[in-house]
Design a protein around this motif. Structure first.
Motif, PDB file in Angstrom:
ATOM      1  N   HIS A 115      -9.014   0.676 -20.002  1.00  0.00           N
ATOM      2  CA  HIS A 115      -8.000  -1.032 -19.659  1.00  0.00           C
ATOM      3  C   HIS A 115      -7.188  -1.197 -18.674  1.00  0.00           C
ATOM      4  CE1 HIS A 115      -6.846  -4.756 -21.699  1.00  0.00           C
ATOM      5  NE2 HIS A 115      -5.603  -4.227 -21.499  1.00  0.00           N
ATOM      6  N   PHE A 116      -6.088  -0.103 -19.182  1.00  0.00           N
ATOM      7  CA  PHE A 116      -5.033   0.445 -17.934  1.00  0.00           C
ATOM      8  C   PHE A 116      -5.184  -0.391 -16.652  1.00  0.00           C
ATOM      9  CE2 PHE A 116      -2.103   2.162 -15.374  1.00  0.00           C
ATOM     10  CZ  PHE A 116      -1.160   1.171 -15.866  1.00  0.00           C
ATOM     11  N   VAL A 117      -6.155   0.636 -15.637  1.00  0.00           N
ATOM     12  CA  VAL A 117      -6.351   1.013 -14.800  1.00  0.00           C
ATOM     13  C   VAL A 117      -7.423  -0.909 -14.238  1.00  0.00           C
ATOM     14  CG1 VAL A 117      -8.017   1.100 -13.412  1.00  0.00           C
ATOM     15  CG2 VAL A 117      -7.142   2.841 -14.520  1.00  0.00           C
ATOM     16  N   THR A 118      -7.925  -1.304 -14.861  1.00  0.00           N
ATOM     17  CA  THR A 118      -8.720  -2.455 -14.805  1.00  0.00           C
ATOM     18  C   THR A 118      -7.066  -3.822 -14.973  1.00  0.00           C
ATOM     19  OG1 THR A 118      -9.270  -3.441 -17.451  1.00  0.00           O
ATOM     20  CG2 THR A 118     -10.886  -2.563 -16.106  1.00  0.00           C
ATOM     21  N   THR A 119      -6.693  -3.420 -15.102  1.00  0.00           N
ATOM     22  CA  THR A 119      -4.893  -4.845 -15.389  1.00  0.00           C
ATOM     23  C   THR A 119      -4.492  -4.771 -14.353  1.00  0.00           C
ATOM     24  OG1 THR A 119      -3.872  -4.005 -17.317  1.00  0.00           O
ATOM     25  CG2 THR A 119      -5.538  -5.197 -18.495  1.00  0.00           C
ATOM     26  N   HIS A 120      -4.497  -3.325 -13.441  1.00  0.00           N
ATOM     27  CA  HIS A 120      -3.609  -2.589 -12.758  1.00  0.00           C
ATOM     28  C   HIS A 120      -4.114  -2.681 -11.464  1.00  0.00           C
ATOM     29  CE1 HIS A 120      -1.287  -2.697 -16.261  1.00  0.00           C
ATOM     30  NE2 HIS A 120      -0.664  -3.011 -16.262  1.00  0.00           N
ATOM     31  N   ARG A 121      -4.743  -3.286 -11.294  1.00  0.00           N
ATOM     32  CA  ARG A 121      -6.001  -2.838 -10.063  1.00  0.00           C
ATOM     33  C   ARG A 121      -5.106  -3.094  -8.552  1.00  0.00           C
ATOM     34  NH1 ARG A 121     -12.103  -5.396 -11.724  1.00  0.00           N
ATOM     35  NH2 ARG A 121     -10.574  -7.415 -11.805  1.00  0.00           N
ATOM     36  N   PRO A 122      -4.392  -4.095  -8.520  1.00  0.00           N
ATOM     37  CA  PRO A 122      -4.092  -4.450  -7.181  1.00  0.00           C
ATOM     38  C   PRO A 122      -2.802  -3.137  -6.738  1.00  0.00           C
ATOM     39  CG  PRO A 122      -4.330  -6.140  -7.814  1.00  0.00           C
ATOM     40  CD  PRO A 122      -4.926  -5.703  -9.282  1.00  0.00           C
ATOM     41  N   PHE A 123      -2.597  -2.663  -7.884  1.00  0.00           N
ATOM     42  CA  PHE A 123      -1.184  -2.070  -7.566  1.00  0.00           C
ATOM     43  C   PHE A 123      -2.340  -0.452  -7.607  1.00  0.00           C
ATOM     44  CE2 PHE A 123       1.040   1.558 -10.241  1.00  0.00           C
ATOM     45  CZ  PHE A 123       2.600   1.452  -9.396  1.00  0.00           C
ATOM     46  N   LEU A 124      -2.656   0.026  -8.754  1.00  0.00           N
ATOM     47  CA  LEU A 124      -3.332   1.252  -8.589  1.00  0.00           C
ATOM     48  C   LEU A 124      -4.520   1.330  -7.032  1.00  0.00           C
ATOM     49  CD1 LEU A 124      -4.406   1.402 -11.809  1.00  0.00           C
ATOM     50  CD2 LEU A 124      -2.626   3.002 -10.627  1.00  0.00           C
ATOM     51  N   LEU A 125      -4.777  -0.280  -6.148  1.00  0.00           N
ATOM     52  CA  LEU A 125      -5.479   0.265  -5.018  1.00  0.00           C
ATOM     53  C   LEU A 125      -4.267   1.120  -3.977  1.00  0.00           C
ATOM     54  CD1 LEU A 125      -7.550   0.242  -3.226  1.00  0.00           C
ATOM     55  CD2 LEU A 125      -7.022  -2.259  -3.158  1.00  0.00           C
ATOM     56  N   LYS A 126      -3.172  -0.004  -4.538  1.00  0.00           N
ATOM     57  CA  LYS A 126      -2.182   0.094  -2.961  1.00  0.00           C
ATOM     58  C   LYS A 126      -1.502   1.760  -3.891  1.00  0.00           C
ATOM     59  CE  LYS A 126       0.183  -4.666  -2.669  1.00  0.00           C
ATOM     60  NZ  LYS A 126       1.247  -4.904  -3.686  1.00  0.00           N
ATOM     61  N   LEU A 127      -1.212   2.788  -4.740  1.00  0.00           N
ATOM     62  CA  LEU A 127      -1.623   4.218  -5.183  1.00  0.00           C
ATOM     63  C   LEU A 127      -1.989   4.828  -4.614  1.00  0.00           C
ATOM     64  CD1 LEU A 127       0.627   5.570  -6.676  1.00  0.00           C
ATOM     65  CD2 LEU A 127      -0.484   5.173  -8.491  1.00  0.00           C
ATOM     66  N   SER A 128      -3.468   4.225  -4.724  1.00  0.00           N
ATOM     67  CA  SER A 128      -4.957   5.150  -4.180  1.00  0.00           C
ATOM     68  C   SER A 128      -4.859   5.967  -3.160  1.00  0.00           C
ATOM     69  CB  SER A 128      -6.134   4.621  -4.876  1.00  0.00           C
ATOM     70  OG  SER A 128      -6.127   4.708  -5.974  1.00  0.00           O
ATOM     71  N   ARG A 129      -4.271   4.850  -2.334  1.00  0.00           N
ATOM     72  CA  ARG A 129      -3.857   4.243  -0.495  1.00  0.00           C
ATOM     73  C   ARG A 129      -2.991   5.243   0.165  1.00  0.00           C
ATOM     74  NH1 ARG A 129      -5.635  -1.901   1.026  1.00  0.00           N
ATOM     75  NH2 ARG A 129      -8.390  -1.707   1.232  1.00  0.00           N
ATOM     76  N   LEU A 130      -2.031   5.367  -0.959  1.00  0.00           N
ATOM     77  CA  LEU A 130      -0.650   6.024  -0.676  1.00  0.00           C
ATOM     78  C   LEU A 130      -0.855   7.949  -0.923  1.00  0.00           C
ATOM     79  CD1 LEU A 130       2.227   6.022  -0.032  1.00  0.00           C
ATOM     80  CD2 LEU A 130       2.511   6.129  -2.289  1.00  0.00           C
ATOM     81  N   LEU A 131      -1.287   7.386  -2.111  1.00  0.00           N
ATOM     82  CA  LEU A 131      -2.213   9.025  -2.851  1.00  0.00           C
ATOM     83  C   LEU A 131      -3.501   9.550  -1.681  1.00  0.00           C
ATOM     84  CD1 LEU A 131      -1.406   8.542  -6.181  1.00  0.00           C
ATOM     85  CD2 LEU A 131       0.224  10.124  -4.884  1.00  0.00           C
ATOM     86  N   PHE A 132      -4.474   9.320  -1.857  1.00  0.00           N
ATOM     87  CA  PHE A 132      -5.440   9.679  -0.700  1.00  0.00           C
ATOM     88  C   PHE A 132      -5.485   9.135   0.532  1.00  0.00           C
ATOM     89  CE2 PHE A 132      -6.061   9.494  -5.438  1.00  0.00           C
ATOM     90  CZ  PHE A 132      -5.804  11.331  -5.323  1.00  0.00           C
ATOM     91  N   GLY A 133      -4.964   8.763   1.453  1.00  0.00           N
ATOM     92  CA  GLY A 133      -5.496   7.622   1.698  1.00  0.00           C
ATOM     93  C   GLY A 133      -6.346   6.639   2.422  1.00  0.00           C
ATOM     94  N   ARG A 134      -6.083   5.519   3.725  1.00  0.00           N
ATOM     95  CA  ARG A 134      -6.537   4.182   3.476  1.00  0.00           C
ATOM     96  C   ARG A 134      -8.228   4.279   3.160  1.00  0.00           C
ATOM     97  NH1 ARG A 134      -3.692   0.450   3.429  1.00  0.00           N
ATOM     98  NH2 ARG A 134      -5.040  -0.797   4.042  1.00  0.00           N
ATOM     99  N   LYS A 135      -8.836   5.210   3.443  1.00  0.00           N
ATOM    100  CA  LYS A 135     -10.605   5.351   3.228  1.00  0.00           C
ATOM    101  C   LYS A 135     -10.768   6.934   2.786  1.00  0.00           C
ATOM    102  CE  LYS A 135     -11.056   3.452   7.990  1.00  0.00           C
ATOM    103  NZ  LYS A 135     -12.868   2.761   7.828  1.00  0.00           N
ATOM    104  N   PRO A 136     -11.127   6.724   1.494  1.00  0.00           N
ATOM    105  CA  PRO A 136     -11.304   7.652   0.791  1.00  0.00           C
ATOM    106  C   PRO A 136     -12.360   8.605   1.066  1.00  0.00           C
ATOM    107  CG  PRO A 136     -12.639   6.006  -0.173  1.00  0.00           C
ATOM    108  CD  PRO A 136     -11.731   5.344   1.074  1.00  0.00           C
TER     109      PRO A 136
END
Length: 136
Positions: A115-136
């Motif tokens: 539920h947290f992820v679904t309500t914070h997807r834009p922020f978590l996308l930025k965090l994912s790209r920061l941590l794992f790169g633009r292309k997973p």
């Protein structure tokens, strides 16, 4: 949270993961799942292909990812993610799904986390790209 569905009368030939094609976070992580599951799971967006399951209202696909099995069973949200890990090539990751189905604590934490992820997807996308790169 998200509505849980149990079964469809229109089972696919192989497992199908239905996801939100307009969600950048979803697109990012689905590409990771595809690398791990190869051809074992078919990935479709509900915007394009939800009509393959006419007994499931389209609005239910909006709330969570769904994994639909060939026997018609539907796994929802974190349960779908954990179940899909059983299709990983090489070393399937089965313990997450087992924990989700057997541990009330793990299930509650997973559902709230989802539920947290679904309500914070834009922020978590930025965090994912920061941590794992633009292309997973």
């Amino acid at each position: 949270m998200f509505k849980k569905l149990s079964r469809t009368f229109y089972p696919p030939e192989r497992p199908v993961m239905v996801w939100d094609g307009k969600c950048g976070f979803c697109r990012y992580w689905i590409s990771v799942w595809q690398k791990h599951t190869s051809e074992s799971i078919e990935y479709i967006t509900f915007q394009a292909d939800a009509d393959r399951f006419p007994d499931i209202p389209k609005k239910y696909f909006e709330g969570a990812v769904r994994l639909i099995e060939p026997d018609g069973r539907i796994y929802n949200g974190p349960d779908a993610a954990y179940r899909s890990m059983e299709y990983y090539k090489g070393k399937p990751v089965k313990f997450f799904h087992r924990w989700y189905t057997r541990s009330r604590f793990f299930k509650v934490i997973s559902d709230y986390g989802y539920h947290f992820v679904t309500t914070h997807r834009p922020f978590l996308l930025k965090l994912s790209r920061l941590l794992f790169g633009r292309k997973p």
